[in-house]
Design an enzyme around this catalytic site. Structure first.
Site, short mmCIF file in Angstrom:
data_model
loop_
_atom_site.label_atom_id
_atom_site.label_comp_id
_atom_site.label_asym_id
_atom_site.label_seq_id
_atom_site.Cartn_x
_atom_site.Cartn_y
_atom_site.Cartn_z
N ARG A 36 38.42 33.43 28.09
CA ARG A 36 38.33 32.85 29.45
C ARG A 36 38.84 31.41 29.47
NH1 ARG A 36 33.93 30.85 33.14
NH2 ARG A 36 34.35 31.65 35.22
N ILE A 58 37.81 31.11 40.04
CA ILE A 58 37.62 32.24 39.12
C ILE A 58 36.12 32.54 39.21
CG2 ILE A 58 37.45 30.61 37.16
CD1 ILE A 58 38.46 32.71 35.28
N SER A 59 35.75 33.81 39.40
CA SER A 59 34.34 34.15 39.63
C SER A 59 33.50 33.92 38.38
CB SER A 59 34.20 35.61 40.03
OG SER A 59 34.92 35.87 41.20
N GLN A 60 32.21 33.91 38.63
CA GLN A 60 31.21 33.81 37.57
C GLN A 60 31.30 35.07 36.69
OE1 GLN A 60 27.60 33.55 39.69
NE2 GLN A 60 26.33 33.30 37.85
#
Ligand code: SAH
Length: 217
Positions: free
Chosen positions: A38, A64-66
């Site tokens: 990530r 960017i999502s959790q």
């Protein structure tokens, strides 16, 4: 697929793995998530925070999502290795990378040209060969490549977009955040032999899905 030995992870990665487990993300999806670096999908200045379970800005007002939410949504999609999946809102390419380890083909579309180009370069540079990234057209999704076994939307829509339901194969599932611009619930829409089944689950917060049948820019 199996989880690699824990010794391969550093402390922050192990903490995230624990978070994903606590959040109920399946082992199959956790394992794929831990294979995707990530830190290479977030801006340079954010790398230290890449393994924390939080959303991060990726430029152009997008996020960017959790990770725990990415894992939850991918679980709801119920992917299988032979599937072709449509990922709407490529963003950084992180979710597309995870999906590429779980299914045969990922088609990913992004409406912001600079994000689209960066994500396409990043994904091919990192060797994710079964992901195709496209500039989003006027119509939501990628009707010319339909039907899809799964469609996952990383942005919020005011309603379930009918044009996306139309791109589902029989047995296919659409996972999309639906609600106001401020808060939404995840809708799961399944196309069966006899028709469409729909349910809503968790409350979430996403950036808006922009376009015909969704929000105005
Ligand atoms: N899943 C991404 C993050 C998505 S953020 C990741 O893993 O990084 C949501 C993205 O959806 C944004 O980049 C936004 O530009 C994009 N988007 C919004 N409306 C869209 C549309 N109609 N078609 C394709 N992408 C769209």
């Amino acid at each position: 697929m199996h989880l690699p030995q824990q010794a391969e992870y550093d402390e922050s990665q192990l903490r995230l793995l624990g978070r994903l487990r606590d959040a109920g993300v399946s082992e199959r999806v956790r394992s794929a998530m831990m294979e995707v670096p990530r830190d290479l999908f977030v801006p340079i200045g954010m790398k230290r925070r890449a393994w924390i379970d939080e959303s991060l800005p990726i430029g152009n007002g997008q996020t960017i999502s959790q990770p725990s939410l990415v894992g939850r949504m991918i679980d709801l999609l119920e992917t299988r290795s032979e599937h072709t999946v449509l990922d709407i809102g490529t963003g950084s390419g992180y979710q597309a990378a995870i999906l590429s380890l779980l299914v045969r083909t990922v088609v990913s579309v992004e409406r912001i040209p600079s994000l689209c180009q960066q994500a396409a370069d990043r994904l091919s540079g990192l060797g994710y060969r079964n992901v195709q990234v496209f500039d989003a057209g006027n119509e939501l999704g990628r009707p010319e490549l339909a039907p899809f076994d799964g469609i996952i939307v990383g942005a919020a829509s005011p309603d379930v977009p009918e044009v996306l339901v139309a791109q589902l194969a029989v047995g296919g599932r659409l996972v999309v955040p639906v609600g106001s611009r401020e808060e939404q619930q995840l809708a799961i829409v399944e196309r069966t032999e006899s028709g469409i089944k729909e349910k809503v689950v968790d409350w979430v917060r996403f950036v808006p899905l922009i376009g015909e049948g969704a929000w105005k820019a």
